[in-house]
Scaffold this motif. Structure first.
Motif, PDB file in Angstrom:
ATOM      1  N   TYR A 109      35.535  16.488   3.913  1.00  0.00           N
ATOM      2  CA  TYR A 109      36.898  16.115   4.247  1.00  0.00           C
ATOM      3  C   TYR A 109      37.327  14.907   3.431  1.00  0.00           C
ATOM      4  CZ  TYR A 109      37.108  19.363   8.156  1.00  0.00           C
ATOM      5  OH  TYR A 109      37.145  20.508   8.928  1.00  0.00           O
ATOM      6  N   TYR A 110      38.525  14.974   2.900  1.00  0.00           N
ATOM      7  CA  TYR A 110      39.074  13.914   2.078  1.00  0.00           C
ATOM      8  C   TYR A 110      40.406  13.444   2.640  1.00  0.00           C
ATOM      9  CZ  TYR A 110      35.918  15.820  -1.506  1.00  0.00           C
ATOM     10  OH  TYR A 110      34.823  16.281  -2.208  1.00  0.00           O
ATOM     11  N   CYS A 111      40.629  12.156   2.602  1.00  0.00           N
ATOM     12  CA  CYS A 111      41.970  11.657   2.824  1.00  0.00           C
ATOM     13  C   CYS A 111      42.572  11.307   1.470  1.00  0.00           C
ATOM     14  CB  CYS A 111      41.996  10.448   3.770  1.00  0.00           C
ATOM     15  SG  CYS A 111      41.145   8.967   3.187  1.00  0.00           S
ATOM     16  N   ALA A 112      43.873  11.397   1.396  1.00  0.00           N
ATOM     17  CA  ALA A 112      44.572  11.144   0.149  1.00  0.00           C
ATOM     18  C   ALA A 112      45.959  10.597   0.444  1.00  0.00           C
ATOM     19  CB  ALA A 112      44.681  12.431  -0.683  1.00  0.00           C
ATOM     20  N   VAL A 113      46.480   9.823  -0.480  1.00  0.00           N
ATOM     21  CA  VAL A 113      47.825   9.282  -0.346  1.00  0.00           C
ATOM     22  C   VAL A 113      48.563   9.446  -1.654  1.00  0.00           C
ATOM     23  CG1 VAL A 113      47.145   7.621   1.429  1.00  0.00           C
ATOM     24  CG2 VAL A 113      47.143   6.931  -0.981  1.00  0.00           C
ATOM     25  N   GLY A 114      49.884   9.430  -1.555  1.00  0.00           N
ATOM     26  CA  GLY A 114      50.727   9.556  -2.722  1.00  0.00           C
ATOM     27  C   GLY A 114      51.883   8.584  -2.671  1.00  0.00           C
ATOM     28  N   VAL A 155      49.228  16.976   6.621  1.00  0.00           N
ATOM     29  CA  VAL A 155      49.985  16.112   5.723  1.00  0.00           C
ATOM     30  C   VAL A 155      51.124  15.494   6.503  1.00  0.00           C
ATOM     31  CG1 VAL A 155      49.394  17.382   3.626  1.00  0.00           C
ATOM     32  CG2 VAL A 155      51.454  18.005   4.914  1.00  0.00           C
ATOM     33  N   GLY A 156      51.606  14.378   6.005  1.00  0.00           N
ATOM     34  CA  GLY A 156      52.715  13.719   6.662  1.00  0.00           C
ATOM     35  C   GLY A 156      53.056  12.411   5.987  1.00  0.00           C
ATOM     36  N   SER A 157      53.992  11.709   6.573  1.00  0.00           N
ATOM     37  CA  SER A 157      54.352  10.403   6.057  1.00  0.00           C
ATOM     38  C   SER A 157      53.269   9.390   6.407  1.00  0.00           C
ATOM     39  CB  SER A 157      55.702   9.957   6.618  1.00  0.00           C
ATOM     40  OG  SER A 157      55.646   9.809   8.032  1.00  0.00           O
ATOM     41  N   TRP A 158      53.129   8.383   5.577  1.00  0.00           N
ATOM     42  CA  TRP A 158      52.127   7.361   5.803  1.00  0.00           C
ATOM     43  C   TRP A 158      52.355   6.640   7.125  1.00  0.00           C
ATOM     44  CZ3 TRP A 158      47.519   5.845   5.009  1.00  0.00           C
ATOM     45  CH2 TRP A 158      47.146   4.508   5.165  1.00  0.00           C
ATOM     46  N   THR A 159      53.602   6.473   7.483  1.00  0.00           N
ATOM     47  CA  THR A 159      53.934   5.760   8.707  1.00  0.00           C
ATOM     48  C   THR A 159      53.918   6.642   9.947  1.00  0.00           C
ATOM     49  OG1 THR A 159      56.289   6.080   8.254  1.00  0.00           O
ATOM     50  CG2 THR A 159      55.287   4.034   7.490  1.00  0.00           C
ATOM     51  N   PHE A 166      51.795  -0.867   0.232  1.00  0.00           N
ATOM     52  CA  PHE A 166      53.242  -0.862   0.393  1.00  0.00           C
ATOM     53  C   PHE A 166      53.888   0.270  -0.386  1.00  0.00           C
ATOM     54  CE2 PHE A 166      57.578  -2.519  -0.349  1.00  0.00           C
ATOM     55  CZ  PHE A 166      57.943  -2.786   0.961  1.00  0.00           C
ATOM     56  N   SER A 167      53.209   0.764  -1.402  1.00  0.00           N
ATOM     57  CA  SER A 167      53.754   1.817  -2.248  1.00  0.00           C
ATOM     58  C   SER A 167      53.482   3.222  -1.717  1.00  0.00           C
ATOM     59  CB  SER A 167      53.186   1.700  -3.665  1.00  0.00           C
ATOM     60  OG  SER A 167      51.794   1.956  -3.690  1.00  0.00           O
ATOM     61  N   ILE A 168      52.750   3.363  -0.634  1.00  0.00           N
ATOM     62  CA  ILE A 168      52.380   4.678  -0.111  1.00  0.00           C
ATOM     63  C   ILE A 168      53.523   5.290   0.689  1.00  0.00           C
ATOM     64  CG2 ILE A 168      50.799   5.954   1.359  1.00  0.00           C
ATOM     65  CD1 ILE A 168      48.709   3.800   0.813  1.00  0.00           C
ATOM     66  N   TYR A 169      53.845   6.547   0.389  1.00  0.00           N
ATOM     67  CA  TYR A 169      54.870   7.273   1.125  1.00  0.00           C
ATOM     68  C   TYR A 169      54.306   8.442   1.926  1.00  0.00           C
ATOM     69  CZ  TYR A 169      58.273   4.705  -1.653  1.00  0.00           C
ATOM     70  OH  TYR A 169      59.024   3.704  -2.232  1.00  0.00           O
ATOM     71  N   SER A 170      53.316   9.115   1.395  1.00  0.00           N
ATOM     72  CA  SER A 170      52.767  10.295   2.044  1.00  0.00           C
ATOM     73  C   SER A 170      51.254  10.210   2.105  1.00  0.00           C
ATOM     74  CB  SER A 170      53.190  11.566   1.297  1.00  0.00           C
ATOM     75  OG  SER A 170      52.716  11.549  -0.040  1.00  0.00           O
ATOM     76  N   MET A 171      50.680  10.921   3.046  1.00  0.00           N
ATOM     77  CA  MET A 171      49.236  11.000   3.139  1.00  0.00           C
ATOM     78  C   MET A 171      48.836  12.387   3.616  1.00  0.00           C
ATOM     79  SD  MET A 171      47.567  11.205   6.313  1.00  0.00           S
ATOM     80  CE  MET A 171      46.088  10.330   5.832  1.00  0.00           C
ATOM     81  N   GLY A 172      47.601  12.731   3.326  1.00  0.00           N
ATOM     82  CA  GLY A 172      47.113  14.019   3.761  1.00  0.00           C
ATOM     83  C   GLY A 172      45.619  14.010   3.979  1.00  0.00           C
TER      84      GLY A 172
END
Length: 124
Positions: A94-99, A50-54, A29-35
């Motif tokens: 390749y890595y996925c990441a969230v912020g 990169v982009g928004s989580w949603t 629920f705290s995730i805003y961005s991902m890449g």
């Protein structure tokens, strides 16, 4: 905290396709961005997408634009990277990441949770 588990990497011939998955769990629920980022031997880690989580906005690196596509299954908290027309120069981990910080950024240092990485190897 957020946990990210990646899958889908492998060996493919040039021109082929792969789909990477990134499944998130924990305090999603705290995730805003991902890449999606990648790192080849001897090279800097670079952003792929990169982009928004949603999925409200998505940006692609010039090197993959038109070949890679991000999609989502929000009900399963999973993000996919569809990679088509693969080239040998796409070979990397390749890595996925969230912020959790609001805003879209291409800088790896701005992302605070990372997947374990998955190897993509494209042969000629």
């Amino acid at each position: 905290q957020v946990q990210l588990v990646e899958s889908g990497g492998g060996l493919v011939q040039a021109g082929g396709s792969l789909r990477l998955s990134c499944a998130a769990s924990g305090r999603t629920f705290s995730i805003y961005s991902m890449g999606w980022f990648r790192q080849a031997p001897g090279k800097e880690r670079e952003f792929v997408s990169v982009g928004s989580w949603t999925g409200g906005s998505t940006y692609y690196a010039d090197s993959v634009k038109g070949r890679f596509t991000v999609s989502r299954d929000n009900a399963e908290n999973t993000v996919y990277l569809q990679m088509n027309s693969l080239k040998p120069e796409d070979t990397a981990v390749y890595y996925c990441a969230v912020g959790a910080v609001i805003g879209i950024t291409t800088r790896p240092e701005d992302y605070n949770y990372w997947g374990q990485g998955t190897q993509v190897t494209v042969s000629s």
